[in-house]
Motif scaffolding. Structure first.
Motif: not given
Lengths: 198, 269
Positions: A62-63, A67, A90, A106-109
């Motif tokens: 994720r860092q 995704s 996740n 969606d790159t948040n999770k």
């Protein structure tokens, strides 16, 4: 004899110098210019697959901005590992569940797709193998597959997803895998030119 | 004293391999194969299926300022050398990736040359003392035949017919081949172009040259439990010692893939 020693040392010195330069160069992390959108991880049956490690890898992935992560183990991930992944915020999917483009972007999770031998290569026995080949692929092909095992093998990861996937092999001792090793794998992917037959 | 002499001999051998001409290397490779392969057959586990991605012909030619066609021709010569070595190992089935469906995107000149080369070499293989007769090889062209020009299809059908009774080794030439299309064919018709390995045999050995580390749409279904060996040598430079290195790598690490294949099979039963 002294002349022979001098000649051999003279031949070895450039080799040693080049090796030192390469080692020192690897200390500086080069920029990753091209990221995969989906990274796959394969654990050999005997490889250590601890929930802590899987969670760490998800965090490192994720860092970097990846995704989608698929995780394959022939026996499937244990409930403990799946719960640990979900608990970190996740989204966990099974192989048959479609990961839509909107969700994937969606790159948040991190979307984690959990795979086992049931989803992978099927050795035909009492039923026709073509029954198990998916007519549609519910998720995109991983661009990079990282394998932890003694053999350089995909251990039955669904092969129909791996047409242009970069394969990277590591020992089954996952404790030796680090963010630097993941960076090196992503760099390998970034540096690779795919000509697609042309 | 012995250490210095050994170092000198090894250094000389490495220099010879690095700077020797292709003909000298071919001769050394043939000798190495003749001397070592029968011994290796007895002391090592040799897979009975080997899959090769013959990658690097064009880069080889470009590196020597030669035309691409020369690279492809040298690639064929390399295949002949490889079959000499493999015949000594008594491998049952060898599958080589000669032309993929995606290669149809190449220039018309190159495609025409490759089609004509395939046709010529399929005929040449059948001549006296060539591959088929020397090594008792059954030849099959596997792939999407309907994409190929008629002269290639005719040459392939003739080669298959003339060699159908040969039993020592099967050479599958993947031509106009796509593993994805093969798997679609498996869904529709229930059959593969190249047979899949059985758990009772050692897993196949998948070798790709030129340093690339992907399947590139080649034998993915059959390679689900194969031991994969990516080698940096360009295909026309592939020689007996590269095959030896791949076999040693296989012997060090294949057991884990074999165990995984057996477990999957057991689970299905």
């Amino acid at each position: 004899m002294n002349e022979l020693i001098t000649i051999i040392v003279a031949l070895l010195v450039p080799v040693v110098v080049v090796a030192v330069i390469k080692i020192m160069g690897n200390g500086k992390q080069r920029e990753i210019k091209r990221l995969p959108s989906h990274v796959g991880i394969v654990f050999e049956d005997g490889a250590e697959m601890k929930s802590a490690f899987v969670s760490e890898v998800i965090k490192w992935v994720r860092q970097h901005g990846v995704s989608v992560l698929s995780v394959y183990h022939s026996r499937g991930l244990s409930e403990e590992v799946v719960a640990s992944i979900a608990a970190s915020g996740n989204q966990v999917f099974k192989a048959s569940e479609e990961v839509s483009a909107a969700v994937a972007n969606d790159t948040n999770k991190v979307k984690v797709i959990v795979l086992s031998h049931r989803d992978g290569r099927v050795i035909p026995s009492s039923f026709e193998p073509c029954d198990r080949l998916p007519a549609l692929k519910p998720f995109s092909d991983p661009e990079l597959l990282i394998i932890f095992g003694n053999s350089k093998s995909i251990y039955g990861y669904p092969p129909w997803y791996l047409s242009l996937t970069e394969l990277r092999f590591h020992s089954p001792t996952v404790s030796s895998y680090s963010p630097a090793a993941l960076h090196a794998d992503l760099l390998h992917y970034s540096d690779t030119k795919v000509l697609k037959g042309v | 004293m012995i250490l210095w002499i050994t170092t000198l001999v090894v250094a000389s051998a490495l220099l010879l391999l690095r700077f020797a001409s292709d003909r000298v290397l071919d001769a050394i490779s043939a000798w190495v194969a003749w001397a070592l392969m029968p011994i290796l057959k007895r002391v090592l586990v040799v897979p009975n299926r080997m899959y090769f991605v013959m990658d690097g012909n064009r880069r080889w030619a470009k590196g020597r300022n030669l035309q691409t066609q020369v690279g492809h021709l040298e690639g064929y010569n390399c295949l002949k050398r490889l079959l000499e070595a493999i015949s000594l190992l008594e491998v049952e089935e060898v599958t080589v990736y000669a032309f993929s469906v995606s290669n149809f995107q190449r220039t018309a000149t190159e495609k025409t040359y490759l089609m004509d080369l395939a046709c010529d070499k399929l005929k040449e293989m059948l001549t006296r003392n060539d591959i088929v007769e020397k090594h008792d090889v059954r030849v099959r062209l596997v792939g999407e035949h309907d994409m190929l020009p008629k002269h290639v299809i005719d040459a392939a059908n003739n080669a298959e017919k003339e060699t159908s009774k040969r039993t020592k080794c099967t050479l599958n030439i993947a031509f106009a081949y796509s593993s994805q299309l093969e798997m679609q064919n498996l869904r529709k018709k229930g059959s593969l172009y190249v047979s899949e390995p059985t758990p009772s045999s050692p897993p196949p050995l998948f070798i790709r040259t030129s340093g690339e580390s992907r399947f590139s749409d080649y034998l993915m279904y059959q390679s689900a439990f194969a031991h994969i060996c990516f080698q940096s040598v360009l295909w026309p430079d592939y020689r007996a010692w590269h095959l030896l290195a791949a076999l040693l790598d296989y012997n060090l690490y294949y057991k884990s893939a074999a165990a995984a294949m057996q477990k999957c099979f057991d689970k299905q039963n």
